[in-house]
Design a protein around this motif. Structure first.
Motif, PDB file in Angstrom:
ATOM      1  N   CYS A  26      -5.656   0.769   5.872  1.00 23.05           N
ATOM      2  CA  CYS A  26      -5.887   2.215   5.945  1.00 23.05           C
ATOM      3  C   CYS A  26      -6.989   2.668   4.993  1.00 23.05           C
TER       4      CYS A  26
ATOM      5  N   ASP B  29      -7.015   2.859   1.938  1.00 21.89           N
ATOM      6  CA  ASP B  29      -6.529   3.568   0.760  1.00 21.89           C
ATOM      7  C   ASP B  29      -6.810   2.701  -0.471  1.00 21.89           C
TER       8      ASP B  29
ATOM      9  N   CYS C 280       0.054   3.295   3.617  1.00 22.78           N
ATOM     10  CA  CYS C 280       0.547   2.897   4.936  1.00 22.78           C
ATOM     11  C   CYS C 280       1.636   1.845   4.883  1.00 22.78           C
TER      12      CYS C 280
ATOM     13  N   CYS D  31      -6.597  -1.135   0.163  1.00 18.43           N
ATOM     14  CA  CYS D  31      -5.878  -1.521   1.363  1.00 18.43           C
ATOM     15  C   CYS D  31      -6.855  -1.766   2.505  1.00 18.43           C
TER      16      CYS D  31
ATOM     17  N   CYS E 212       0.844  -1.193   0.000  1.00 21.22           N
ATOM     18  CA  CYS E 212       0.000   0.000   0.000  1.00 21.22           C
ATOM     19  C   CYS E 212       0.879   1.243   0.000  1.00 21.22           C
TER      20      CYS E 212
ATOM     21  N   SER F 174       1.358  -1.305   4.253  1.00 24.66           N
ATOM     22  CA  SER F 174       0.926  -2.677   4.542  1.00 24.66           C
ATOM     23  C   SER F 174       0.913  -3.496   3.274  1.00 24.66           C
TER      24      SER F 174
HETATM   25 ZN   LIG Z   1      -2.785   1.118   3.489  1.00 29.43          ZN
END
Ligand SMILES: [Zn+2]
Length: 148
Positions: free
Chosen positions: A42, A44, A14, A39, A11, A16
């Motif tokens: 977060c 996103d 963040c 994601c 991502c 991840s």
């Molecule tokens: Zn994220």
């Protein structure tokens, strides 16, 4: 005609690990692609797409070929006029005459290959020009069993 592949990605919001989905599709007579992820950490989301006719990113193309294997373009009519075939190839690949000639030789040798949506589009174009052609899934090498 659509091919898609899922692969791990990071991502950009963040950091991840998330799952990306890449797609190549033949829509009408045009090739389109898109890449997206959402994601779960977060929330996103990213979405990138190429309008009809735009060039697919190399990375996505490689992943599709690795996931689904190559499709081969086969001329069902071996006596098809080379001039007609080369005209279609040039229009589609946008290359020079020499490139179209090389592509024709590859087709005849049975080694001209790409993704299934790409080959399907070429088959459409060739049929429209009166040349019988087909897209065949190339034999996939299964490393787990016997060597090729
Ligand atoms: Zn994220």
């Amino acid at each position: 005609m659509i091919e898609s592949v899922r692969y791990p990605s990071q991502c950009s919001g963040c950091g991840s690990e998330t799952e990306c989905v890449g797609v190549q599709a033949l829509v009408g007579q045009r090739l389109e692609w898109d890449i997206g992820y959402h994601c779960p950490v977060c929330d996103d989301a990213s979405y990138e797409c190429g309008p009809g006719g735009s060039r697919i990113p190399d990375d996505l193309r490689r992943r599709l070929l690795a996931e689904h294997g190559e499709a081969r373009l086969v001329l069902s009519d071996p006596l098809a006029g080379p001039a007609v075939v080369m005209k279609v190839l040039r229009a589609e690949l946008g290359g020079e005459l020499a490139e179209a000639k090389a592509a024709l030789q590859q087709i005849r040798a049975g080694v001209f290959a790409g993704t299934m949506p790409e080959m399907t589009l070429l088959v459409h174009r060739l049929r429209t020009a009166g040349v019988k052609a087909a897209a065949e899934r190339a034999e996939q090498c299964d490393e787990a069993s016997a060597p090729c």
